[in-house]
Design a protein around this motif. Structure first.
Motif, PDB file in Angstrom:
ATOM      1  N   ILE A 153       0.857  -1.169   0.000  1.00  0.00           N
ATOM      2  CA  ILE A 153       0.000   0.000   0.000  1.00  0.00           C
ATOM      3  C   ILE A 153       0.900   1.227   0.000  1.00  0.00           C
ATOM      4  N   VAL A 154       0.592   2.190  -0.880  1.00  0.00           N
ATOM      5  CA  VAL A 154       1.485   3.326  -1.053  1.00  0.00           C
ATOM      6  C   VAL A 154       0.680   4.556  -1.467  1.00  0.00           C
ATOM      7  N   PRO A 155       0.961   5.717  -0.877  1.00  0.00           N
ATOM      8  CA  PRO A 155       0.307   6.941  -1.352  1.00  0.00           C
ATOM      9  C   PRO A 155       0.905   7.382  -2.668  1.00  0.00           C
ATOM     10  N   ASP A 156       0.102   8.039  -3.504  1.00  0.00           N
ATOM     11  CA  ASP A 156       0.647   8.573  -4.749  1.00  0.00           C
ATOM     12  C   ASP A 156       1.467   9.824  -4.417  1.00  0.00           C
ATOM     13  N   PRO A 157       2.269  10.336  -5.367  1.00  0.00           N
ATOM     14  CA  PRO A 157       3.139  11.477  -5.053  1.00  0.00           C
ATOM     15  C   PRO A 157       2.417  12.725  -4.593  1.00  0.00           C
ATOM     16  N   THR A 158       1.131  12.890  -4.942  1.00  0.00           N
ATOM     17  CA  THR A 158       0.406  14.073  -4.494  1.00  0.00           C
ATOM     18  C   THR A 158      -0.126  13.920  -3.075  1.00  0.00           C
ATOM     19  N   GLY A 159      -0.175  12.698  -2.576  1.00  0.00           N
ATOM     20  CA  GLY A 159      -0.736  12.443  -1.266  1.00  0.00           C
ATOM     21  C   GLY A 159      -2.247  12.371  -1.248  1.00  0.00           C
ATOM     22  N   ARG A 160      -2.882  12.532  -2.409  1.00  0.00           N
ATOM     23  CA  ARG A 160      -4.343  12.546  -2.464  1.00  0.00           C
ATOM     24  C   ARG A 160      -4.928  11.135  -2.498  1.00  0.00           C
ATOM     25  N   TRP A 161      -4.187  10.208  -3.105  1.00  0.00           N
ATOM     26  CA  TRP A 161      -4.699   8.863  -3.335  1.00  0.00           C
ATOM     27  C   TRP A 161      -3.822   7.814  -2.652  1.00  0.00           C
ATOM     28  N   THR A 169      -5.577 -10.800  -6.872  1.00  0.00           N
ATOM     29  CA  THR A 169      -6.644 -10.436  -7.808  1.00  0.00           C
ATOM     30  C   THR A 169      -6.130  -9.758  -9.070  1.00  0.00           C
ATOM     31  N   ASP A 170      -4.800  -9.742  -9.271  1.00  0.00           N
ATOM     32  CA  ASP A 170      -4.210  -9.125 -10.468  1.00  0.00           C
ATOM     33  C   ASP A 170      -4.707  -7.694 -10.647  1.00  0.00           C
ATOM     34  N   SER A 171      -4.613  -6.906  -9.578  1.00  0.00           N
ATOM     35  CA  SER A 171      -5.155  -5.551  -9.668  1.00  0.00           C
ATOM     36  C   SER A 171      -4.405  -4.590  -8.766  1.00  0.00           C
ATOM     37  N   VAL A 172      -4.536  -3.316  -9.106  1.00  0.00           N
ATOM     38  CA  VAL A 172      -4.112  -2.222  -8.229  1.00  0.00           C
ATOM     39  C   VAL A 172      -5.375  -1.465  -7.849  1.00  0.00           C
ATOM     40  N   ARG A 173      -5.676  -1.416  -6.557  1.00  0.00           N
ATOM     41  CA  ARG A 173      -6.883  -0.749  -6.062  1.00  0.00           C
ATOM     42  C   ARG A 173      -6.550   0.682  -5.656  1.00  0.00           C
ATOM     43  N   ILE A 174      -7.375   1.612  -6.067  1.00  0.00           N
ATOM     44  CA  ILE A 174      -7.161   3.021  -5.759  1.00  0.00           C
ATOM     45  C   ILE A 174      -8.268   3.484  -4.822  1.00  0.00           C
ATOM     46  N   CYS A 175      -7.872   4.154  -3.746  1.00  0.00           N
ATOM     47  CA  CYS A 175      -8.873   4.682  -2.828  1.00  0.00           C
ATOM     48  C   CYS A 175      -8.407   6.030  -2.306  1.00  0.00           C
ATOM     49  N   SER A 176      -9.330   6.742  -1.706  1.00  0.00           N
ATOM     50  CA  SER A 176      -9.000   8.008  -1.064  1.00  0.00           C
ATOM     51  C   SER A 176      -8.988   7.793   0.440  1.00  0.00           C
ATOM     52  N   LEU A 177      -8.239   8.645   1.129  1.00  0.00           N
ATOM     53  CA  LEU A 177      -8.155   8.581   2.580  1.00  0.00           C
ATOM     54  C   LEU A 177      -8.671   9.892   3.145  1.00  0.00           C
ATOM     55  N   ASP A 178      -9.751   9.810   3.914  1.00  0.00           N
ATOM     56  CA  ASP A 178     -10.327  11.002   4.539  1.00  0.00           C
ATOM     57  C   ASP A 178      -9.440  11.410   5.709  1.00  0.00           C
ATOM     58  N   PRO A 205       9.772   9.668 -10.878  1.00  0.00           N
ATOM     59  CA  PRO A 205       9.909  10.938 -10.137  1.00  0.00           C
ATOM     60  C   PRO A 205       9.025  12.059 -10.660  1.00  0.00           C
ATOM     61  N   SER A 206       8.598  11.988 -11.912  1.00  0.00           N
ATOM     62  CA  SER A 206       7.690  13.008 -12.443  1.00  0.00           C
ATOM     63  C   SER A 206       6.287  12.877 -11.856  1.00  0.00           C
ATOM     64  N   GLY A 207       5.976  11.692 -11.318  1.00  0.00           N
ATOM     65  CA  GLY A 207       4.668  11.459 -10.731  1.00  0.00           C
ATOM     66  C   GLY A 207       3.584  11.075 -11.710  1.00  0.00           C
ATOM     67  N   ASP A 208       3.899  10.967 -12.998  1.00  0.00           N
ATOM     68  CA  ASP A 208       2.848  10.658 -13.967  1.00  0.00           C
ATOM     69  C   ASP A 208       2.937   9.246 -14.544  1.00  0.00           C
ATOM     70  N   HIS A 209       3.853   8.436 -14.054  1.00  0.00           N
ATOM     71  CA  HIS A 209       3.920   7.030 -14.440  1.00  0.00           C
ATOM     72  C   HIS A 209       4.225   6.184 -13.216  1.00  0.00           C
ATOM     73  N   TRP A 225      -0.258   7.440 -14.855  1.00  0.00           N
ATOM     74  CA  TRP A 225      -1.008   7.843 -13.664  1.00  0.00           C
ATOM     75  C   TRP A 225      -1.560   9.248 -13.848  1.00  0.00           C
ATOM     76  N   ASP A 226      -2.879   9.377 -13.664  1.00  0.00           N
ATOM     77  CA  ASP A 226      -3.558  10.669 -13.732  1.00  0.00           C
ATOM     78  C   ASP A 226      -3.948  11.062 -12.314  1.00  0.00           C
ATOM     79  N   PRO A 227      -3.162  11.923 -11.655  1.00  0.00           N
ATOM     80  CA  PRO A 227      -3.464  12.258 -10.263  1.00  0.00           C
ATOM     81  C   PRO A 227      -4.725  13.102 -10.100  1.00  0.00           C
ATOM     82  N   ALA A 228      -5.106  13.832 -11.123  1.00  0.00           N
ATOM     83  CA  ALA A 228      -6.322  14.639 -11.013  1.00  0.00           C
ATOM     84  C   ALA A 228      -7.562  13.755 -10.930  1.00  0.00           C
ATOM     85  N   ALA A 229      -7.566  12.706 -11.739  1.00  0.00           N
ATOM     86  CA  ALA A 229      -8.723  11.803 -11.776  1.00  0.00           C
ATOM     87  C   ALA A 229      -8.558  10.583 -10.888  1.00  0.00           C
TER      88      ALA A 229
END
Length: 349
Positions: A153-161, A169-178, A205-209, A225-229
């Motif tokens: 489990i790892v936060p994305d570079p923006t810290g939002r996700w 399950t051969d998957s990467v699950r994306i969630c938000s943390l309140d 390091p660019s945060g988009d891959h 990786w699309d951090p906005a969406a």
């Protein structure tokens, strides 16, 4: 290139296999060599570690990879880690990975196929889980993918996700943390080719891959990786071996160079570090070579804070090796080792 940032390394190990618990090692600032400085054996199987900060200074966190999954916190301002209270149950079985995000300690619970969020006190120790999110599904492997198995489990570079890598399950699950309530809210999932068995991912390091390492199929899946969406899209796949190579292996840990030019992957079985060159966009990965890791069964691979050495935790041969990096080619070279029985992970602090 030789030399490393001054500081200390913390090494996790499997006490159930004869490991000493959490080992502290001094780092030679010139060569990057490790020297044993002490150990603490206060929890069972502290297999993965991370360093954060409390009010009084740096804090070390460790999973206890047991059926009664737990995490422990340590004050590391002294010579040897000092436990900060009793271990706290994570609400899941066999946690294999942890990360810090938004004032919470996050764990990936392999045995129960879940991820947890534990609020952190100002002093650093965690409280009981504010959320436990259970994954669902399976994969085609008859033994390893009968049910979900969250491995990282790892936060994305923006810290939002927050991204959970699920081998089962051969998957990467994306969630938000309140940040206020500690709730983990499912947002989406990215499917990988059946039977990949994704273990860990690492961001460019660019945060988009991001690059997802398969344990059951020795591949690196390149994702955009699309951090906005909060959307992760697969765009390519690179085998870790040339065509026609058929050896039983289990890749374990990916590392991306700070300048984004290279990706390194530890490969158990061949006991090597695979070197992949990344193009300027970060969207293409090409296998360059593989070199010996200096031991057997490299469970973890990390880059030192100065970006000059890779450190491999070799579980079955019982040591941590350090490998000097050639800045021109990205190829590592084993340079030394520190004996640590059943070594499983390395963290710096």
């Amino acid at each position: 290139m030789s030399g490393s940032a001054a500081g200390r390394a913390f090494i996790g190990s499997f006490t159930s296999a004869g490991g000493p618990g959490i080992v502290v090692a001094d780092i030679d600032p010139r060569t990057g060599a490790l020297t044993w400085a002490g150990a603490v054996k206060s929890v069972a199987d502290p297999s993965y570690l991370a360093v954060g900060h409390g009010e009084a200074g740096p804090v070390l966190y460790a999973v206890s990879e047991t059926v009664a999954g737990a995490v422990a916190a340590y004050d590391i301002t002294g010579a040897v880690p000092r436990p900060l209270g009793e271990p706290v149950r994570v609400g899941g079985d066999e946690p294999t990975h942890l990360a810090l995000a938004q004032g919470y300690l996050l764990t990936a619970n392999y045995g129960s196929g879940s991820v947890s969020a534990l609020p952190l006190t100002a002093e650093g120790p965690p409280l009981p889980p504010s959320a436990v999110l259970h994954h669902e599904g399976s994969g085609p492997h008859p033994e390893r993918q009968r049910s979900p198995h969250a491995h990282q489990i790892v936060p994305d570079p923006t810290g939002r996700w927050v991204l959970g890598v699920d081998l089962g399950t051969d998957s990467v699950r994306i969630c938000s943390l309140d940040e206020r309530t500690g709730e983990l809210r499912p947002h989406g999932a990215t499917a990988l080719p059946p039977g990949t068995g994704p273990r860990h991912l690492a961001f460019h390091p660019s945060g988009d891959h991001a690059y997802v390492l398969g344990e059951l199929r020795p591949t690196v899946t390149v994702c955009r990786w699309d951090p906005a969406a909060g959307v992760l899209r697969t765009v390519g796949e690179t085998p870790l071996f040339p065509d026609g190579t058929d050896v039983p292996v289990q890749p374990s840990a990916p590392v991306v160079a700070p300048d984004g030019r290279y990706l390194w992957a530890a490969v158990r079985g061949t006991d090597t570090v695979a070197v992949l060159a990344l193009d300027a966009s970060g969207e293409r990965a090409e296998l360059v070579t593989a070199v010996p890791c200096g031991g057997r069964w490299p469970r973890d691979l990390v880059l030192d804070p100065a970006g000059r050495q890779l450190y491999a935790a070799n579980e079955r041969s019982g040591e941590v090796t350090w490998l000097d990096l050639d800045t021109a080619t990205g190829v590592p070279r084993p340079a030394g080792s520190l004996p640590v029985p059943a070594a499983s992970s390395v963290a710096f602090g």
